[in-house]
Design a protein around this motif. Structure first.
Motif, PDB file in Angstrom:
ATOM      1  N   TYR A 235     -42.162  58.219  -8.959  1.00 64.48           N
ATOM      2  CA  TYR A 235     -41.932  58.147  -7.511  1.00 64.48           C
ATOM      3  C   TYR A 235     -40.447  58.154  -7.181  1.00 64.48           C
ATOM      4  N   ILE A 236     -39.651  57.488  -7.997  1.00 67.17           N
ATOM      5  CA  ILE A 236     -38.230  57.342  -7.676  1.00 67.17           C
ATOM      6  C   ILE A 236     -37.528  58.699  -7.658  1.00 67.17           C
ATOM      7  N   CYS A 237     -38.093  59.708  -8.300  1.00 71.48           N
ATOM      8  CA  CYS A 237     -37.462  61.028  -8.291  1.00 71.48           C
ATOM      9  C   CYS A 237     -37.507  61.681  -6.915  1.00 71.48           C
TER      10      CYS A 237
ATOM     11  N   LYS B   1     -32.226  50.418 -12.620  1.00 72.06           N
ATOM     12  CA  LYS B   1     -30.774  50.350 -12.635  1.00 72.06           C
ATOM     13  C   LYS B   1     -30.236  49.022 -12.110  1.00 72.06           C
ATOM     14  N   CYS B   2     -30.902  48.445 -11.104  1.00 68.93           N
ATOM     15  CA  CYS B   2     -30.359  47.173 -10.605  1.00 68.93           C
ATOM     16  C   CYS B   2     -31.380  46.041 -10.653  1.00 68.93           C
ATOM     17  N   THR B   3     -30.867  44.852 -10.877  1.00 69.01           N
ATOM     18  CA  THR B   3     -31.693  43.685 -11.142  1.00 69.01           C
ATOM     19  C   THR B   3     -32.575  43.257  -9.976  1.00 69.01           C
ATOM     20  N   PRO B   4     -32.073  43.218  -8.734  1.00 68.53           N
ATOM     21  CA  PRO B   4     -32.929  42.724  -7.646  1.00 68.53           C
ATOM     22  C   PRO B   4     -34.240  43.495  -7.575  1.00 68.53           C
ATOM     23  N   CYS B   5     -34.167  44.781  -7.790  1.00 73.12           N
ATOM     24  CA  CYS B   5     -35.360  45.615  -7.713  1.00 73.12           C
ATOM     25  C   CYS B   5     -36.205  45.445  -8.966  1.00 73.12           C
ATOM     26  N   ARG B   6     -35.586  45.542 -10.127  1.00 78.31           N
ATOM     27  CA  ARG B   6     -36.326  45.531 -11.388  1.00 78.31           C
ATOM     28  C   ARG B   6     -37.019  44.195 -11.618  1.00 78.31           C
TER      29      ARG B   6
ATOM     30  N   MET C  98     -35.672  51.896  -2.634  1.00 75.05           N
ATOM     31  CA  MET C  98     -36.876  51.481  -3.364  1.00 75.05           C
ATOM     32  C   MET C  98     -36.934  49.956  -3.387  1.00 75.05           C
ATOM     33  N   GLY C  99     -35.896  49.351  -3.927  1.00 72.98           N
ATOM     34  CA  GLY C  99     -35.830  47.895  -3.909  1.00 72.98           C
ATOM     35  C   GLY C  99     -35.502  47.365  -2.522  1.00 72.98           C
ATOM     36  N   GLY C 100     -34.689  48.115  -1.802  1.00 75.17           N
ATOM     37  CA  GLY C 100     -34.190  47.642  -0.512  1.00 75.17           C
ATOM     38  C   GLY C 100     -35.238  47.582   0.578  1.00 75.17           C
TER      39      GLY C 100
HETATM   40  S1  SF4 Z   1     -33.263  49.687  -6.049  1.00 75.42           S
HETATM   41 FE1  SF4 Z   1     -34.681  49.986  -7.768  1.00 75.42          FE
HETATM   42  S2  SF4 Z   1     -35.064  52.177  -7.818  1.00 75.42           S
HETATM   43 FE2  SF4 Z   1     -33.226  51.870  -6.524  1.00 75.42          FE
HETATM   44  S3  SF4 Z   1     -31.493  52.035  -7.946  1.00 75.42           S
HETATM   45 FE3  SF4 Z   1     -32.052  49.867  -7.927  1.00 75.42          FE
HETATM   46  S4  SF4 Z   1     -33.513  49.666  -9.664  1.00 75.42           S
HETATM   47 FE4  SF4 Z   1     -33.350  51.851  -9.207  1.00 75.42          FE
END
Ligand code: SF4
Ligand code: FMN
Ligand code: FES
Lengths: 147, 517
Positions: free
Chosen positions: B268-270, B443-448, B489-491
């Motif tokens: 989906y992220i693509c 890529k970023c912790t809040p989302c993962r 996505m995370g936001g």
């Molecule tokens: S918010 Fe989620 S999908 Fe977007 S860059 Fe960070 S880890 Fe990747």
């Protein structure tokens, strides 16, 4: 992971790379091709593709492990049912449908939206999308009895 | 005289038996010695009536639906080839209220002919815009786009002309146009329907955008879940190239533009533009930090115009009719039309193109006819899995970018997913986190991490454990994800979660007996 077992036959991988001019940017297409033909991507494929496309094995592995389509070995398309478990299909009982199919011993693979949200729930059987699915129609198709 | 009978080839129509219907019609026609030519057209978008079959009579096209193979014989018996009466007769297609009340601009040709028939495309107004654009300079083309007020249809609604101008202003050299056909949002299928139903329009839009920006190569990134769109677009590229509208000498102008189709691989992220560019380069689909923006450094580091299918697919209409004509539709700063997609638990689901500003109520209850189950409406999720849920009290809101944003919701790619009163909103909130956890690029912790913790915590709430404390924890997680995620996505995952809690708090608080999920 997508490494069922290692074979020594790298002919398929090398041919797939050649088909795409050995361009590293065509890595996804190459991997799609191998998976479609053999059902999975194994260790010797990783090495063969890396060699042909001038990438490291880790780069190829990184791509295989990232993408849902490449990560899992392809199941037997005739037996596996992909059930859409995204919101629109959930609103029409997709989660319950998946559970019911599993109770009947069906291998259910989740998918998130097939673009058939107006005719939910949607499933894929043998590569074909079916709308307004229910357990009876899915099982009938598995049994080879058209609904 | 041979009578043309239209049976859609669209995935949705095929998913409820259109291929079998087409075979039954052809067999029955042969048995009766009736001269029938079956045309596999795109869908008209009245998806709840699929397979919707049309007969071209001397008085125009007459629709019948939903047709199942066992009805075919009785349709012939009823004289349907002359438009005869039958329980399934819907009347002249153009007069079906559901269709007549729409404003089809982007989808003007949807379902009219075989989508891959280039002669039919031209007969229905195709290529007018490209011929016109070949005589215009870059500045004039971009001025039309600016006048139209077109904003990106992929979700972010950024003014299109600014991106075009930025790419055009980059120094000469390799530039690209990348069409985002990843359409991963649940409840959306307009990109798919345009690619399956009017593929040349998308290609025409891409060529025009290339002429305007100085790009000579285009890619269409189509998700692998759309095999029919991939096949149709690939064939359309071959035919457009053979006819000289793609290649080294577009329409004899001496200008070059080529298009390649690429397929995604189930991520989906693509659909996020920078992840899509990474994927097009053959890499993992991880989100890039911005700046630089793709218009300056995109695919392979080159200036790249990234647009959604509908944005590019609307370009030919704008150039052919003028930007001002397009901007005449709409409300506030949302100009033109939006292809709304009605899905989920809705009685009359399908594609509804209307000027911006139509109320949610008009879509859900007017066009949609309420729920498919017949149970009371409870909520609708607008704008895909990262969009907000709305309740019945919000149905009067206009579907316009700013109005929805002011109400804490978003229009996104125009999907509307309807739910009846049997929905458990705590489970939907849990699913929103689970989907984020499943699709996060990592890529970023809040989302993962936040998404995983969020799903666990809502699970605790569903089980009836420490509900108040866990709701507070969910709110904290939402705050961190909103503020500290690199991409939407995370936001935006907190958007469905928070709206569910705010509007349907009883589904979270009243877990007296607890449940394990
Ligand atoms: S918010 Fe989620 S999908 Fe977007 S860059 Fe960070 S880890 Fe990747
Ligand atoms: C998680 C995520 C998923 C996205 N998915 C899509 C998508 O499937 N299709 C799309 O066109 N845009 C999608 N977008 C928006 C793109 O990043 C980008 O804004 C868009 O393609 C630009 O084209 P437009 O200006 O025509 O809208 C997504 C964004 C995010 C954050
Ligand atoms: S949500 Fe299931 S097909 Fe779109």
């Amino acid at each position: 992971m997508a490494t069922p077992q290692s074979t020594t036959d790298t002919g398929l991988a090398i041919a797939a790379c050649a088909l795409h001019g050995n361009r590293p940017t065509a890595l996804l297409e190459v991997l799609h091709e191998i998976r479609a033909r053999r059902g999975g991507i194994d260790e010797s494929d990783l090495r063969a593709v890396a060699g042909a496309l001038n990438l490291s094995r880790a780069e190829v592995y990184g791509v295989v492990s990232f993408y849902g389509d490449l990560r899992v070995p392809a199941g037997d398309p005739a037996l596996e049912v992909r059930v859409c478990l995204a919101e629109a299909c959930r609103s029409r009982g997709a989660a319950e449908l998946a559970a019911e199919l599993e109770q009947h011993g069906v291998v259910v693979a989740p998918v998130y939206c097939l673009g058939n949200c107006a005719l939910a729930p949607a499933v894929v059987q043998d590569g074909v999308v079916h709308g307004r699915a229910d357990a009876a129609s899915v099982l009938a198709r598995i049994a080879g009895v058209p609904a | 005289m041979t009578i043309r009978v239209f049976v859609p080839r669209d995935t949705a129509a095929v998913s409820v038996g259109a291929d079998r219907v087409a075979a039954a019609i052809s067999a029955e026609a042969e048995r009766r010695g009736a001269a029938v030519e079956i045309v596999r057209n795109g869908s008209r978008g009245l998806l709840w009536l699929e397979p919707l079959v049309e007969v071209e009579t001397t008085a125009g096209r007459v629709a019948y639906g939903p047709v199942v193979p066992r009805d075919v014989s009785s349709l012939f018996e009823a004289g349907w080839l002359e438009g005869g009466a039958h329980a399934m007769r819907l009347g002249p297609t153009e007069e079906i209220v559901w269709l007549r009340e729409q404003t089809r601009l982007t989808f003007a040709r949807l379902g009219l002919e075989d989508p891959l028939d280039l002669a039919a495309y031209e007969r229905l107004g195709g290529l007018v815009a490209l011929r016109c654009a070949l005589d215009l300079d870059s500045r004039a083309i971009i001025a039309e786009i600016e006048a139209s007020g077109l904003r990106g249809r992929g979700g972010a609604a950024f003014p299109a002309h600014i991106k075009w101008r930025t790419v055009a202003e980059q120094p000469a050299g390799q530039k690209y146009v990348c069409c985002n056909a990843d359409e991963g949002d649940s409840g959306t299928f307009a990109d798919r329907m345009l690619m399956e139903g009017d593929p040349f329009a998308l290609l025409e839009g891409m060529v025009i955008s290339g002429l305007a920006t100085g790009a000579d190569a285009g890619f269409i990134y189509i998700r692998s879940e759309y095999p029919a769109a991939i096949a149709t677009m690939s064939e359309a590229v071959r035919r457009f190239t053979a006819a000289g509208w793609l290649g080294a000498d577009v329409g004899g102008s001496g200008r070059r533009f080529s298009v390649e189709i690429r397929r995604g691989a189930g991520a989906y992220i693509c659909g996020e533009e920078s992840a899509m560019l990474e994927s097009l380069e053959g890499k993992r689909g991880t989100v890039r930090a911005k700046p630089p923006i793709p218009a300056i450094a995109g695919l392979f580091g080159r200036p790249t115009l990234v647009h959604n299918v509908l944005s590019l697919g609307t370009v030919p209409w704008i150039i052919a009719h003028g930007g001002v004509a397009y901007a005449a539709h709409g409300s506030g700063r949302s100009r033109g039309t939006q292809a709304f997609q009605l899905g989920g638990n809705v009685r009359r689901g399908g594609l509804v193109e209307l000027p911006f500003g139509a109320s949610i109520d008009r879509l859900v209850n007017g066009f949609g006819g309420g729920t498919a189950s017949g149970r009371p409406f409870r909520t609708a999720q607008l704008g895909g899995p990262l969009g907000a849920y709305v309740d019945a009290a919000m149905l009067g809101l206009p579907m316009d970018y700013e109005a929805l944003a002011a109400a804490g919701a978003m229009l996104g790619h125009g999907g509307i997913v309807v739910f009846d009163d049997s929905v458990d909103m705590a489970k939907m909130a849990k699913f929103a986190f689970e989907f984020c956890a499943h699709e996060s690029c990592g890529k970023c912790t809040p989302c993962r991490i936040g998404s995983v913790r969020g799903a666990e915590t809502v699970g605790e709430i569903i089980a009836g454990r420490d509900v108040a404390a866990n709701l507070a924890l969910v709110e904290d997680l939402c705050e961190v994800m909103t503020d500290a995620s690199l991409c939407a996505m995370g936001g935006l995952t907190p958007m469905p979660v928070r709206s569910a809690i705010r509007l349907f708090g009883e589904d979270f608080a009243d877990r007296l007996h607890g449940e394990t999920v």
